[in-house]
Design a protein around this motif. Structure first.
Motif, PDB file in Angstrom:
ATOM      1  N   VAL A  89       9.248 -16.910  96.843  1.00 29.58           N
ATOM      2  CA  VAL A  89      10.000 -17.697  95.950  1.00 29.58           C
ATOM      3  C   VAL A  89       9.019 -17.123  95.074  1.00 29.58           C
ATOM      4  O   VAL A  89       8.831 -16.125  94.996  1.00 29.58           O
ATOM      5  CB  VAL A  89       8.190 -19.212  96.422  1.00 29.58           C
ATOM      6  N   PRO A  90       9.185 -18.176  93.400  1.00 32.09           N
ATOM      7  CA  PRO A  90       7.614 -16.476  92.116  1.00 32.09           C
ATOM      8  C   PRO A  90       6.390 -17.358  92.966  1.00 32.09           C
ATOM      9  O   PRO A  90       6.354 -17.761  93.473  1.00 32.09           O
ATOM     10  CB  PRO A  90       8.490 -17.959  91.092  1.00 32.09           C
ATOM     11  N   THR A  91       6.028 -16.393  91.862  1.00 31.05           N
ATOM     12  CA  THR A  91       4.368 -16.067  92.839  1.00 31.05           C
ATOM     13  C   THR A  91       3.554 -17.238  91.846  1.00 31.05           C
ATOM     14  O   THR A  91       2.918 -17.850  93.136  1.00 31.05           O
ATOM     15  CB  THR A  91       3.355 -15.167  91.609  1.00 31.05           C
ATOM     16  N   VAL A  92       4.229 -18.439  91.313  1.00 29.77           N
ATOM     17  CA  VAL A  92       3.349 -19.501  90.301  1.00 29.77           C
ATOM     18  C   VAL A  92       3.763 -20.504  92.048  1.00 29.77           C
ATOM     19  O   VAL A  92       3.107 -21.652  91.792  1.00 29.77           O
ATOM     20  CB  VAL A  92       3.767 -19.841  89.356  1.00 29.77           C
ATOM     21  N   SER A  93       5.040 -20.596  92.407  1.00 30.58           N
ATOM     22  CA  SER A  93       5.126 -21.488  93.405  1.00 30.58           C
ATOM     23  C   SER A  93       4.251 -21.097  95.225  1.00 30.58           C
ATOM     24  O   SER A  93       4.099 -22.359  95.530  1.00 30.58           O
ATOM     25  CB  SER A  93       6.821 -21.459  93.496  1.00 30.58           C
ATOM     26  N   ILE A  94       3.668 -20.313  94.496  1.00 31.53           N
ATOM     27  CA  ILE A  94       2.451 -20.137  96.134  1.00 31.53           C
ATOM     28  C   ILE A  94       1.743 -21.607  96.332  1.00 31.53           C
ATOM     29  O   ILE A  94       2.085 -21.970  97.496  1.00 31.53           O
ATOM     30  CB  ILE A  94       2.053 -18.891  96.366  1.00 31.53           C
ATOM     31  N   PRO A  95       1.086 -22.075  95.449  1.00 33.87           N
ATOM     32  CA  PRO A  95       0.174 -22.987  95.722  1.00 33.87           C
ATOM     33  C   PRO A  95       0.729 -24.438  95.635  1.00 33.87           C
ATOM     34  O   PRO A  95       0.253 -25.383  96.501  1.00 33.87           O
ATOM     35  CB  PRO A  95      -0.189 -23.128  94.337  1.00 33.87           C
ATOM     36  N   ARG A 114      -0.614  -8.633  99.435  1.00 34.91           N
ATOM     37  CA  ARG A 114       0.219  -7.397 100.136  1.00 34.91           C
ATOM     38  C   ARG A 114       0.597  -6.343  99.149  1.00 34.91           C
ATOM     39  O   ARG A 114       1.095  -7.078  97.316  1.00 34.91           O
ATOM     40  CB  ARG A 114       1.162  -7.301 101.184  1.00 34.91           C
ATOM     41  N   PHE A 115       0.513  -5.324  99.857  1.00 39.07           N
ATOM     42  CA  PHE A 115       1.341  -4.386  97.972  1.00 39.07           C
ATOM     43  C   PHE A 115       0.014  -4.569  96.783  1.00 39.07           C
ATOM     44  O   PHE A 115       1.278  -4.151  95.805  1.00 39.07           O
ATOM     45  CB  PHE A 115       2.492  -3.663  98.402  1.00 39.07           C
ATOM     46  N   ASN A 116      -1.128  -4.129  96.707  1.00 41.39           N
ATOM     47  CA  ASN A 116      -2.044  -4.452  96.026  1.00 41.39           C
ATOM     48  C   ASN A 116      -2.095  -5.026  94.935  1.00 41.39           C
ATOM     49  O   ASN A 116      -1.776  -4.783  93.809  1.00 41.39           O
ATOM     50  CB  ASN A 116      -1.398  -3.076  95.257  1.00 41.39           C
ATOM     51  N   GLY A 117      -1.524  -6.420  95.574  1.00 44.41           N
ATOM     52  CA  GLY A 117      -1.713  -7.780  94.585  1.00 44.41           C
ATOM     53  C   GLY A 117      -0.212  -8.471  94.392  1.00 44.41           C
ATOM     54  O   GLY A 117       0.153  -9.121  94.134  1.00 44.41           O
ATOM     55  N   ALA A 118       1.053  -7.266  94.296  1.00 40.75           N
ATOM     56  CA  ALA A 118       2.196  -7.603  94.071  1.00 40.75           C
ATOM     57  C   ALA A 118       2.978  -8.311  95.148  1.00 40.75           C
ATOM     58  O   ALA A 118       4.419  -9.620  94.394  1.00 40.75           O
ATOM     59  CB  ALA A 118       3.445  -6.016  94.732  1.00 40.75           C
ATOM     60  N   GLU A 119       2.538  -9.065  96.315  1.00 37.17           N
ATOM     61  CA  GLU A 119       2.647 -10.292  96.566  1.00 37.17           C
ATOM     62  C   GLU A 119       2.099 -11.072  97.257  1.00 37.17           C
ATOM     63  O   GLU A 119       0.917 -10.489  97.895  1.00 37.17           O
ATOM     64  CB  GLU A 119       3.549 -10.029  97.929  1.00 37.17           C
ATOM     65  N   HIS A 137       6.310 -13.428  94.305  1.00 34.65           N
ATOM     66  CA  HIS A 137       6.638 -12.549  93.635  1.00 34.65           C
ATOM     67  C   HIS A 137       6.836 -12.771  92.296  1.00 34.65           C
ATOM     68  O   HIS A 137       7.750 -13.406  92.118  1.00 34.65           O
ATOM     69  CB  HIS A 137       7.230 -11.132  94.366  1.00 34.65           C
ATOM     70  N   VAL A 138       6.444 -12.025  91.140  1.00 30.60           N
ATOM     71  CA  VAL A 138       6.972 -11.956  90.116  1.00 30.60           C
ATOM     72  C   VAL A 138       8.489 -11.671  89.623  1.00 30.60           C
ATOM     73  O   VAL A 138       9.117 -12.428  89.093  1.00 30.60           O
ATOM     74  CB  VAL A 138       5.874 -11.352  89.004  1.00 30.60           C
ATOM     75  N   GLY A 187       7.588   2.135 100.272  1.00 34.44           N
ATOM     76  CA  GLY A 187       6.080   1.334 100.396  1.00 34.44           C
ATOM     77  C   GLY A 187       4.710   1.185 101.545  1.00 34.44           C
ATOM     78  O   GLY A 187       5.677   1.003 102.609  1.00 34.44           O
ATOM     79  N   ARG A 188       3.161   1.366 101.931  1.00 31.68           N
ATOM     80  CA  ARG A 188       3.160   1.262 102.930  1.00 31.68           C
ATOM     81  C   ARG A 188       1.198   0.445 102.244  1.00 31.68           C
ATOM     82  O   ARG A 188       1.179   0.878 101.399  1.00 31.68           O
ATOM     83  CB  ARG A 188       2.077   2.751 103.407  1.00 31.68           C
ATOM     84  N   ASP A 189       0.743  -0.437 103.562  1.00 30.39           N
ATOM     85  CA  ASP A 189       0.246  -1.391 103.225  1.00 30.39           C
ATOM     86  C   ASP A 189      -0.139  -1.232 104.436  1.00 30.39           C
ATOM     87  O   ASP A 189       0.011  -1.894 105.697  1.00 30.39           O
ATOM     88  CB  ASP A 189       0.273  -2.783 102.730  1.00 30.39           C
ATOM     89  N   GLY A 190      -1.615  -0.945 104.857  1.00 33.50           N
ATOM     90  CA  GLY A 190      -2.072  -0.350 106.578  1.00 33.50           C
ATOM     91  C   GLY A 190      -1.331   0.080 107.631  1.00 33.50           C
ATOM     92  O   GLY A 190      -0.573   1.131 106.979  1.00 33.50           O
ATOM     93  N   ASN A 191      -0.638  -0.739 108.363  1.00 30.96           N
ATOM     94  CA  ASN A 191       0.142  -0.110 109.172  1.00 30.96           C
ATOM     95  C   ASN A 191       1.536  -1.131 109.015  1.00 30.96           C
ATOM     96  O   ASN A 191       2.440  -1.138 109.772  1.00 30.96           O
ATOM     97  CB  ASN A 191      -0.057  -0.718 111.085  1.00 30.96           C
ATOM     98  N   ARG A 192       1.708  -1.419 107.523  1.00 27.61           N
ATOM     99  CA  ARG A 192       2.895  -1.837 107.754  1.00 27.61           C
ATOM    100  C   ARG A 192       3.855  -0.848 106.663  1.00 27.61           C
ATOM    101  O   ARG A 192       3.787  -0.313 105.377  1.00 27.61           O
ATOM    102  CB  ARG A 192       2.568  -3.258 106.487  1.00 27.61           C
ATOM    103  N   ILE A 193       5.233  -0.585 107.024  1.00 24.86           N
ATOM    104  CA  ILE A 193       6.279   0.470 106.031  1.00 24.86           C
ATOM    105  C   ILE A 193       6.933  -1.010 105.633  1.00 24.86           C
ATOM    106  O   ILE A 193       7.917  -1.112 106.430  1.00 24.86           O
ATOM    107  CB  ILE A 193       6.472   1.634 107.178  1.00 24.86           C
TER     108      ILE A 193
END
Length: 327
Positions: A89-95, A114-119, A137-138, A187-193
Motif C-alpha cells: 500500500v502507499p505509505t500514507v495508507s498505513i494509518p 525497515r530498510f532505513n525508513g523506506a518501508e 512504501h512511496v 539489501g540487509r536489515d539486521g538478519n533480514r536479507i
C-alpha cells in the motif's frame, strides 16, 4: 533454437491453508477488501474449496489462494517455511489500515520502519494465525484495479503483494537458488536479507530471508503457507525454465491448473516453489463483472459437478452492493 527464458517478474500467487471456509472468505473480502476472483475446488480433493483472492481482475502478483479444510489443525511456523506474506500500500495508507484493522477487532502491531525508513510495516494474523504484513512504501503502484465491491477507498486499497518472508537457519543454499532464478541481493536489515529481480514487476518482487541458526522447524496446518508461485508469461518460457531448473533441482512435469500452468520444485531450504504462467487468466470461464460469484469446477472434474456441489459446505459471498449465496 531453444526458447529464451523470460525474466521472472516476481510472485504470481501465494497459496496457504485455512480451516473454516466462511471465516476465511469473510476476512479476506470484508476485512482486507480483496475480491474473490475464483471459487473452485481442490484438484486433488474436489470435495473442498479452493479460493482465490486478489485485485479486481485477478492480476498476477495479487493472488492469495487458500485450501480451506474444515477442522484442519493449526500449523506452526518455523525454519524452512514462508512465515509472513506482505501486501503493498502507499505509505500514507498505513494509518488508515492500522485503524481499520483495530476497528475490526484484529490485533495489529505497528512494527515500524525497515530498510532505513523506506518501508512502514503493520503485522497481524488472519483468523487461522497466518502472519500477514501491510507494507507502506512511496513507490506502491497506482490503484488501477481496486476491488469493485470493497468498502476500502480505492486510494487505500491493497495493491497486491509486496513480497514474502522465509525463515531459514542458513541463507546460502536458498540464496544460490534465487541467484540462478535471476534474483539479486538488494539489501540487509539486521538478519533480514532482501532479494529482488532487477527487471521485476511493481508487485511481489521482494523475497526476504530471515536467518536464525537456532530456529525450530514448523508444522504444516491451518495458517501455514503451502507454496509460493513465481511468474512466467507463457508455456514456452515455462518449458525453458523447466530445463534450467532440472540442472539444479528435481521439478515436476507441467500441471494444468485451468487458469495457469504450473511446475513445482522445492528449494534447498525447504520452501515449495511453483512457476506459474500468466496465461490464460481468470476470465476464461466467467466475465470480469461476476468473477468469483459462481462455483467453477476444474475441467478434470466436470463430470462430478453434482456430487461436488452436494459435498461442499455452503458459503455466502458478501458484497457491498449485493449478496450472492451459492454452494
Amino acid at each position: 533454437m531453444a526458447t529464451e527464458r523470460a525474466k521472472i517478474q516476481g510472485l504470481h500467487h501465494v497459496t496457504a491453508i485455512a480451516s473454516d471456509p466462511q471465516r476465511n472468505l469473510d476476512f479476506y473480502t470484508q476485512v482486507l477488501g480483496l475480491r474473490l476472483v475464483k471459487k473452485t475446488v481442490n484438484f486433488d480433493d474436489p470435495g473442498t474449496y479452493h479460493f482465490y483472492f486478489g485485485d479486481d481482475a485477478g492480476t498476477p502478483g495479487t493472488i492469495l489462494t487458500f485450501f480451506p479444510w474444515p477442522g484442519a489443525r493449526r500449523g506452526l511456523a518455523g525454519a524452512g517455511e514462508v512465515t509472513h506474506t506482505a501486501f503493498s500500500v502507499p505509505t500514507v495508507s498505513i494509518p488508515y489500515w492500522e485503524k481499520r484493522l483495530t476497528d475490526e477487532g484484529v490485533l495489529v502491531e505497528h512494527t515500524g520502519l525497515r530498510f532505513n525508513g523506506a518501508e512502514d510495516v503493520l503485522t497481524f494474523a488472519d483468523p487461522d494465525g497466518m502472519k500477514l504484513e501491510i507494507v507502506g512504501h512511496v513507490d506502491a503502484p497506482a490503484a488501477t484495479q481496486a476491488p469493485r465491491y470493497a468498502d476500502v477507498p480505492a486510494e487505500h486499497s491493497i495493491r497486491g503483494f509486496f513480497g514474502v518472508t522465509m525463515l531459514h537457519r542458513s541463507e546460502k543454499a536458498t540464496a544460490d537458488t534465487l541467484a540462478w532464478m535471476g534474483f539479486a541481493e538488494t539489501g540487509r536489515d539486521g538478519n533480514r536479507i532482501r532479494y529482488a529481480s532487477p527487471e521485476g514487476a511493481a508487485l511481489g518482487n521482494h523475497i526476504d530471508v530471515l536467518v536464525n541458526p537456532n530456529a525450530g522447524y514448523g508444522r504444516s496446518g491451518a495458517g501455514s503457507v503451502h507454496h509460493i508461485a513465481f511468474r512466467t508469461p507463457n508455456d514456452e518460457s515455462q518449458l525453458a525454465w523447466r530445463e534450467e531448473i532440472l540442472k539444479h533441482l528435481p521439478v515436476t512435469t507441467v500441471q494444468d491448473r485451468d487458469y495457469f500452468h504450473s511446475i513445482y520444485f522445492r528449494e534447498p531450504g525447504g520452501v515449495l516453489f511453483e512457476m506459474a504462467t500468466d496465461e490464460p487468466g481468470f476470465a476464461i470461464d466467467e466475465p470480469i463483472e461476476t468473477l468469483g460469484e459462481a462455483l467453477r469446477v476444474p475441467k478434470m472434474h466436470q463430470g462430478l459437478l453434482d456430487q461436488i456441489e452436494r459435498r461442499l459446505i455452503p458459503v455466502e459471498l458478501k458484497q457491498s452492493s449485493k449478496t450472492v449465496v451459492t454452494a
